[in-house]
Design a protein around this motif. Structure first.
Motif, mmCIF file in Angstrom:
data_model
loop_
_atom_site.group_PDB
_atom_site.id
_atom_site.type_symbol
_atom_site.label_atom_id
_atom_site.label_comp_id
_atom_site.label_asym_id
_atom_site.label_seq_id
_atom_site.Cartn_x
_atom_site.Cartn_y
_atom_site.Cartn_z
ATOM 1 N N SER A 1 -5.147 -3.919 9.972
ATOM 2 C CA SER A 1 -4.065 -2.931 9.916
ATOM 3 C C SER A 1 -3.035 -3.401 8.896
ATOM 4 C CB SER A 1 -3.415 -2.780 11.296
ATOM 5 O OG SER A 1 -4.336 -2.305 12.245
ATOM 6 N N VAL A 2 -2.712 -2.538 7.942
ATOM 7 C CA VAL A 2 -1.798 -2.932 6.869
ATOM 8 C C VAL A 2 -0.419 -2.296 7.003
ATOM 9 C CG1 VAL A 2 -3.657 -3.387 5.229
ATOM 10 C CG2 VAL A 2 -2.670 -1.110 5.358
ATOM 11 N N ASN A 3 -0.279 -1.267 7.845
ATOM 12 C CA ASN A 3 1.002 -0.571 7.926
ATOM 13 C C ASN A 3 2.109 -1.414 8.529
ATOM 14 O OD1 ASN A 3 -0.420 -0.421 10.367
ATOM 15 N ND2 ASN A 3 0.740 1.372 11.045
ATOM 16 N N ASN B 1 -6.747 -11.739 -1.756
ATOM 17 C CA ASN B 1 -7.465 -10.930 -0.785
ATOM 18 C C ASN B 1 -6.577 -9.842 -0.191
ATOM 19 O OD1 ASN B 1 -8.206 -11.109 2.580
ATOM 20 N ND2 ASN B 1 -9.727 -10.331 1.159
ATOM 21 N N MET B 2 -5.363 -10.208 0.228
ATOM 22 C CA MET B 2 -4.481 -9.218 0.836
ATOM 23 C C MET B 2 -4.043 -8.159 -0.173
ATOM 24 S SD MET B 2 -4.290 -9.337 3.994
ATOM 25 C CE MET B 2 -3.081 -8.005 4.027
ATOM 26 N N SER B 3 -3.876 -8.546 -1.426
ATOM 27 C CA SER B 3 -3.509 -7.544 -2.426
ATOM 28 C C SER B 3 -4.639 -6.553 -2.647
ATOM 29 C CB SER B 3 -3.082 -8.208 -3.737
ATOM 30 O OG SER B 3 -3.893 -9.305 -4.045
ATOM 31 N N ALA B 4 -5.900 -7.032 -2.625
ATOM 32 C CA ALA B 4 -7.045 -6.125 -2.739
ATOM 33 C C ALA B 4 -7.126 -5.206 -1.526
ATOM 34 C CB ALA B 4 -8.339 -6.931 -2.883
ATOM 35 N N ILE B 5 -6.797 -5.732 -0.354
ATOM 36 C CA ILE B 5 -6.792 -4.913 0.864
ATOM 37 C C ILE B 5 -5.740 -3.810 0.763
ATOM 38 C CG2 ILE B 5 -6.159 -4.977 3.316
ATOM 39 C CD1 ILE B 5 -7.705 -7.666 3.460
ATOM 40 N N HIS B 6 -4.558 -4.133 0.225
ATOM 41 C CA HIS B 6 -3.532 -3.098 0.046
ATOM 42 C C HIS B 6 -3.999 -2.023 -0.945
ATOM 43 C CE1 HIS B 6 -0.075 -4.378 2.424
ATOM 44 N NE2 HIS B 6 -0.384 -5.631 2.126
ATOM 45 N N LEU B 7 -4.718 -2.423 -1.987
ATOM 46 C CA LEU B 7 -5.267 -1.434 -2.916
ATOM 47 C C LEU B 7 -6.289 -0.543 -2.224
ATOM 48 C CD1 LEU B 7 -5.683 -3.399 -6.274
ATOM 49 C CD2 LEU B 7 -4.518 -1.207 -5.996
ATOM 50 N N ALA B 8 -7.114 -1.153 -1.359
ATOM 51 C CA ALA B 8 -8.094 -0.363 -0.607
ATOM 52 C C ALA B 8 -7.391 0.655 0.287
ATOM 53 C CB ALA B 8 -8.981 -1.288 0.222
ATOM 54 N N ALA B 9 -6.286 0.241 0.910
ATOM 55 C CA ALA B 9 -5.513 1.178 1.732
ATOM 56 C C ALA B 9 -4.900 2.281 0.872
ATOM 57 C CB ALA B 9 -4.424 0.425 2.485
ATOM 58 N N ALA B 10 -4.453 1.920 -0.323
ATOM 59 C CA ALA B 10 -3.802 2.890 -1.205
ATOM 60 C C ALA B 10 -4.772 3.980 -1.668
ATOM 61 C CB ALA B 10 -3.183 2.182 -2.405
ATOM 62 N N ILE B 11 -6.028 3.613 -1.954
ATOM 63 C CA ILE B 11 -6.976 4.644 -2.403
ATOM 64 C C ILE B 11 -7.447 5.498 -1.214
ATOM 65 C CG2 ILE B 11 -7.664 3.290 -4.412
ATOM 66 C CD1 ILE B 11 -10.288 2.660 -3.029
ATOM 67 N N ASN B 12 -7.415 4.927 -0.008
ATOM 68 C CA ASN B 12 -7.597 5.709 1.222
ATOM 69 C C ASN B 12 -8.837 6.606 1.155
ATOM 70 O OD1 ASN B 12 -7.145 6.804 3.730
ATOM 71 N ND2 ASN B 12 -5.315 7.966 3.165
ATOM 72 N N ASN B 13 -9.993 6.003 0.878
ATOM 73 C CA ASN B 13 -11.205 6.813 0.713
ATOM 74 C C ASN B 13 -12.198 6.689 1.874
ATOM 75 O OD1 ASN B 13 -12.215 4.248 0.241
ATOM 76 N ND2 ASN B 13 -13.083 4.713 -1.767
ATOM 77 N N SER C 1 0.818 -1.212 0.000
ATOM 78 C CA SER C 1 0.000 0.000 0.000
ATOM 79 C C SER C 1 0.855 1.266 0.000
ATOM 80 C CB SER C 1 -0.957 0.004 1.197
ATOM 81 O OG SER C 1 -0.247 -0.199 2.406
ATOM 82 N N LYS C 2 1.977 1.256 0.734
ATOM 83 C CA LYS C 2 2.846 2.429 0.790
ATOM 84 C C LYS C 2 3.644 2.611 -0.496
ATOM 85 C CE LYS C 2 1.818 3.796 4.977
ATOM 86 N NZ LYS C 2 1.040 5.047 5.187
ATOM 87 N N LEU C 3 3.903 1.509 -1.214
ATOM 88 C CA LEU C 3 4.543 1.635 -2.524
ATOM 89 C C LEU C 3 3.607 2.317 -3.515
ATOM 90 C CD1 LEU C 3 6.158 -1.911 -2.924
ATOM 91 C CD2 LEU C 3 7.347 0.223 -2.387
ATOM 92 N N LEU C 4 2.307 2.025 -3.377
ATOM 93 C CA LEU C 4 1.310 2.590 -4.295
ATOM 94 C C LEU C 4 0.975 4.032 -3.943
ATOM 95 C CD1 LEU C 4 -1.095 -0.485 -4.441
ATOM 96 C CD2 LEU C 4 0.589 0.184 -6.166
ATOM 97 N N ASN C 5 0.998 4.350 -2.660
ATOM 98 C CA ASN C 5 0.633 5.691 -2.206
ATOM 99 C C ASN C 5 1.260 5.906 -0.836
ATOM 100 O OD1 ASN C 5 -0.517 8.095 -1.394
ATOM 101 N ND2 ASN C 5 -2.594 7.281 -1.198
ATOM 102 N N LYS C 6 2.220 6.830 -0.742
ATOM 103 C CA LYS C 6 2.908 7.049 0.541
ATOM 104 C C LYS C 6 1.951 7.549 1.620
ATOM 105 C CE LYS C 6 4.490 11.736 -0.591
ATOM 106 N NZ LYS C 6 5.676 12.618 -0.751
ATOM 107 N N ASN C 7 0.797 8.086 1.188
ATOM 108 C CA ASN C 7 -0.220 8.547 2.133
ATOM 109 C C ASN C 7 -1.371 7.547 2.268
ATOM 110 O OD1 ASN C 7 1.074 11.109 2.663
ATOM 111 N ND2 ASN C 7 0.375 11.766 0.640
#
Length: 343
Positions: free
Chosen positions: A336-338, A295-307, A122-128
């Motif tokens: 928690s993904v961080n 599943n975990m990769s989709a969760i990281h994408l969800a964290a990356a979009i941070n909506n 998730s942090k690779l995709l979006n640092k925020n």
């Protein structure tokens, strides 16, 4: 990254009970697990990916995924030190007709990059990116719904008779007055039938109706937007050739449901999210019954979009056995993904 070896193996995993919607029944899930292995300072690192298919949505077969992996392997120069961007571009070129495989290879590559940089995907995709991802629930007969103060439940319409559905929905709503429903019709109703359903459910707190109509088109969407006080979400329309980009650009829908593991590479999901965000259209990520890696990769994408939306990504609803452990428990409402490295 210098790729040393690529392994892949098919799997078939049974659901803990048959999952039914208005059109399909699912008793198992099948796919292909992928391992990309590299050496860094003589130390091996493995990136994991999962290519899963979902009947009624996916266009590719397991055999086509296997052929696609062999094509990707043939395109790799095992003596060349690739950058992450070069490998992502190669995956896009080789897998553009196999979206589930494209997603799986992207996952394995980002998993490797995360392990090398000591970061979650998730942090690779979006640092925020968000530090945690919250889950919605789904109503499945014989499954206990967790009650919490602010609660969202996805409910599949059309599996039962509408009167039976209303009785169940009223019971769920009475037990938790703050519950909000996401109703999924899986393209079941005619326009007239849907208007009757909306009338029957108008007393319920509704987030949106997902794919309620058999023949969704711009003219019907305009009519729904202007004549009834309800919100429409799309899901199947992303896969069946409907002109969903036009609907987004003209603000004819309210939410888009993305199943990342079958939609395509990470860039495709993020581009769709950004398009929706520009039009103030909500994006919810949803499971395609993939196993733990997908599943975990989709969760990281969800964290990356941070909506800040609740996403339908808790696969404990569907499985008791996992190919790799799932890092959250059955009754947890978030993950928690961080704290993760890579996946």
């Amino acid at each position: 990254m210098k790729i040393k070896k690529i392994n892949y193996s098919p799997y078939k995993n049974h659901l803990k009970q048959t999952f039914i919607n208005s059109k399909s029944k699912y008793s198992y899930q099948e796919g292909v697990m992928i391992e990309l292995i590299i050496l860094n300072s003589s130390k091996p690192f493995t990136g994991y990916g999962e290519a899963s298919i979902l009947a009624g949505f996916s266009m590719e077969s397991i055999q086509e995924i296997n052929w696609g992996i062999e094509s990707f392997i043939a395109a790799i120069d095992f003596n060349y030190n690739y950058s992450l961007e070069e490998l992502l571009d190669l995956a896009e070129i080789q897998c553009f007709e196999l979206p589930a495989l494209h997603f799986a290879i992207d996952t394995a590559l980002y998993d490797l990059a995360g392990k090398l940089q000591n970061l979650p995907i998730s942090k690779l995709l979006n640092k925020n990116s968000a530090d945690l991802v919250e889950f919605s629930d789904i109503y499945i007969p014989n499954n206990k719904i967790n009650s919490k103060q602010h609660h969202i439940i996805k409910y599949k319409l059309g599996v039962n008779k509408i009167n039976d559905d209303i009785q169940i929905i009223n019971h769920l709503s009475d037990n938790n007055p703050k519950v909000q429903f996401r109703f999924d019709g899986n393209q079941l109703y005619t326009e007239i039938e849907f208007l009757k359903v909306v009338k029957e459910l108008q007393h319920i707190n509704i987030d949106y109706f997902e794919e309620p109509l058999i023949n969704l088109n711009s003219s019907i969407l305009k009519k729904m937007k202007n004549e009834i006080n309800t919100k429409i979400a799309i899901d199947e329309s992303l896969y069946n050739g409907n002109n969903y980009l036009n609907w987004i650009e003209n603000n004819l829908i309210d939410s888009v449901i993305i199943k990342p593991s079958i939609f395509g590479g990470y860039k495709k999901s993020l581009e769709l999210y950004n398009l929706c965000k520009a039009q103030n259209i909500n994006v919810i990520l949803s499971s395609a019954l993939e196993n733990s890696v997908g599943n975990m990769s989709a969760i990281h994408l969800a964290a990356a979009i941070n909506n800040n939306f609740l996403h339908g990504l808790n696969i404990h609803n569907f499985f008791e056995n996992f190919i790799y452990p799932v890092p959250y428990s059955k009754n947890e409402s978030y993950v928690s993904v961080n704290k993760f490295i890579g996946l």
